[in-house]
Design an enzyme around this catalytic site. Sequence first.
Site, short mmCIF file in Angstrom:
data_model
loop_
_atom_site.label_atom_id
_atom_site.label_comp_id
_atom_site.label_asym_id
_atom_site.label_seq_id
_atom_site.Cartn_x
_atom_site.Cartn_y
_atom_site.Cartn_z
N ARG A 31 63.29 40.99 34.11
CA ARG A 31 63.82 39.79 33.45
C ARG A 31 62.75 38.74 33.20
O ARG A 31 63.04 37.70 32.61
CB ARG A 31 64.95 39.19 34.28
N LYS B 226 75.32 44.77 27.38
CA LYS B 226 74.37 45.78 27.82
C LYS B 226 74.93 46.65 28.94
O LYS B 226 74.61 47.84 29.03
CB LYS B 226 73.04 45.15 28.23
#
Length: 211
Positions: free
Chosen positions: A88, A13
Amino acid sequence: MKLIILAAPGAGKGTQAELLSKHFNIPTISTGAILRKNISEGTELGEIAGKYINDGKLIPDDVMIKVVEERLLESDCKNGFILDGFPRTIAQAEALENSHIKIDAVLTIEVPDEKIIERLGGRLECKNCGSTYHKLYRAPKTEGVCDNCGGKLETRADDKPETVKERLATYHEQTEPLKKFYADRNMLRVAHGREEIADTTAEVIKALQQC
């Protein structure tokens, strides 16, 4: 484009965020890079974050939310941004949703765990600017030297095999539920990580065309 990128550690990512940043001409906000900068400078936040990162655990939500909100107030984010490493957890996503920050889409890059463990063994990061490389898949022009700033490239402490496995377990338990969270809001876009960076980028662009 105001984008969130979700992916397990080592799924690529960071690399894709950097490429998308150039494509859309917007900054990538890497919470990991911000935190590691604080750690290297020995700030109070760095001392707190260092213990969690080295143990392969997530930073507490209240710390992360403060870091992100302060960064997004800077002028370079006024036309858009890419969030890499935040949110997250569901709690972070809910806090973001309840803030003044608007998100256009959430991209997830899918890579099997076994491939991630193999990849991370060769990952390198610039100690100075945070740019990422890989010994096999994205080697720097000069061994051990960052193409962007000439800084020294190093293997991150949290890329050790035992730490990687713990980080993956943490991701599956705490971060992966975000895919359903954003899918339920019709914001999730899915791309599959390939061996070649360009092939992954093609998947990513195709997924974002749905926005």
